[in-house]
Motif scaffolding. Structure first.
Motif, PDB file in Angstrom:
ATOM      1  N   GLY A   1      41.743  49.247  36.714  1.00  0.00           N
ATOM      2  CA  GLY A   1      42.423  49.153  37.719  1.00  0.00           C
ATOM      3  C   GLY A   1      42.146  50.567  38.772  1.00  0.00           C
ATOM      4  N   PRO A   2      43.021  50.462  39.800  1.00  0.00           N
ATOM      5  CA  PRO A   2      42.868  51.644  40.640  1.00  0.00           C
ATOM      6  C   PRO A   2      42.836  53.027  39.991  1.00  0.00           C
ATOM      7  N   MET A   3      42.216  53.974  40.125  1.00  0.00           N
ATOM      8  CA  MET A   3      42.251  55.373  39.525  1.00  0.00           C
ATOM      9  C   MET A   3      42.833  56.347  40.506  1.00  0.00           C
ATOM     10  N   LEU A   4      43.869  57.149  40.127  1.00  0.00           N
ATOM     11  CA  LEU A   4      44.478  58.157  40.851  1.00  0.00           C
ATOM     12  C   LEU A   4      43.831  59.326  40.825  1.00  0.00           C
ATOM     13  N   LEU A   5      43.123  59.853  42.060  1.00  0.00           N
ATOM     14  CA  LEU A   5      42.314  61.015  42.227  1.00  0.00           C
ATOM     15  C   LEU A   5      41.114  60.850  41.619  1.00  0.00           C
TER      16      LEU A   5
END
Length: 293
Positions: free
Chosen positions: A120-124
């Motif tokens: 899924g979306p990756m933080l930083l």
């Protein structure tokens, strides 16, 4: 003057809670058995190159499946989650992100590792944004199972907290070998335990200790234990975990990891809520009715 509004709010929450519990009860078999089985097959097929590109390691499917399997735990705990519990779980969420980012950037405390696919979306651009969805329920499952298995011993924090921490580390003895096998992440260099280094479990001991202490602070033990005893589906997420990751370990010949998954099965059976009668009740109603007619 505020009493009617408060009463109405409580009534609405109770109504929503009953509806959610009904949905879980009517779909227990699908959530706790079908979803992890399909997930195991899909993930292994992705790792072996048997799925076409749009489906292989599809992050939306992974996140959707994870949320569905987590739903019994979330719905089961909702009546015991107030502002204090939210605050403690919020601190745990922040800690989960922080320790993972430190781990990716510095190789401490888990050892050198990197994500090889995007969950899924990756933080930083470094860790999955949905990381708390993956990690915190594992801690909650370990803690709740510990309360039930220990029974009266759970009243002693010097017993329940170390036992819950040990259960968290044991969960990772199942999770990491399977995750490495299907290519979720990799350790550099590979470790001695199915590609996982010992340093990873030292890191989980640290993370598990902080997480269990925060969970222990979040809930009033007697009230939580009463809820766990009365909510028959609250540990179904742990059933899903054992089926999903235990199956993957079996398929890749990670026998020790599969054996630890088997120990969790024994712990679940000891709670006296998983037997043939429970399975019969959890099957889709149409199938049960057709057999009984």
């Amino acid at each position: 003057m505020d009493t009617p509004n408060v009463t109405q709010s409580d009534g609405t929450r109770a109504t929503v809670q009953r509806r959610l519990e009904t949905i879980i009860r009517e779909n227990r078999f699908t959530i706790a058995v079908v979803f992890p089985f399909v997930g195991a097959v899909t993930l292994v097929a992705s790792a072996e190159g048997l799925l076409p590109e749009p489906l292989a390691y599809n992050p939306l499917l992974i996140l959707f499946g994870t949320m569905v399997m987590r739903s019994p735990l979330v719905v089961g705990l909702l009546p015991r989650i107030g502002w204090w519990a939210l605050g403690c779980l919020g601190l745990l969420t922040a800690y989960t992100y922080a320790i993972e980012i430190v781990g990716v950037r510095t190789d401490w405390p888990y050892g050198a590792f990197e994500y090889t696919i995007q969950l899924g979306p990756m933080l930083l651009g470094e860790v999955p944004l949905a990381l708390p969805l993956f990690f915190i329920p594992l801690v909650l499952n370990a803690y709740l199972l510990t309360l039930l298995v220990l029974e009266d011993w759970s009243a002693n924090p010097l017993v329940r907290i170390p036992a819950a921490i040990a259960a968290v580390v044991a969960i990772d003895l199942v999770l990491d070998p399977a995750a490495v096998a299907i290519g979720f992440w990799t350790f550099v260099p590979p470790g001695v335990y199915y590609g996982v280094p010992v340093s990873n479990y030292v890191g989980w001991l640290l993370s598990g200790t902080v997480a269990v202490v925060l969970v222990d602070l979040a809930f009033e033990r007697a009230s939580l234990l009463e809820r766990v005893r009365n909510c028959e589906f609250i540990l179904d997420d742990l059933v899903s975990f054992v089926l999903l990751w235990g199956t993957i370990n079996l398929l890749y010949g990670n026998w020790l990891a599969a054996g630890v998954a088997g120990l969790f099965c024994l712990g679940l059976f000891r709670t006296d809520r998983y037997d043939r009668e429970m399975i019969r009740r959890s099957l889709p109603s149409s199938g049960v009715e057709s057999r009984d007619s």
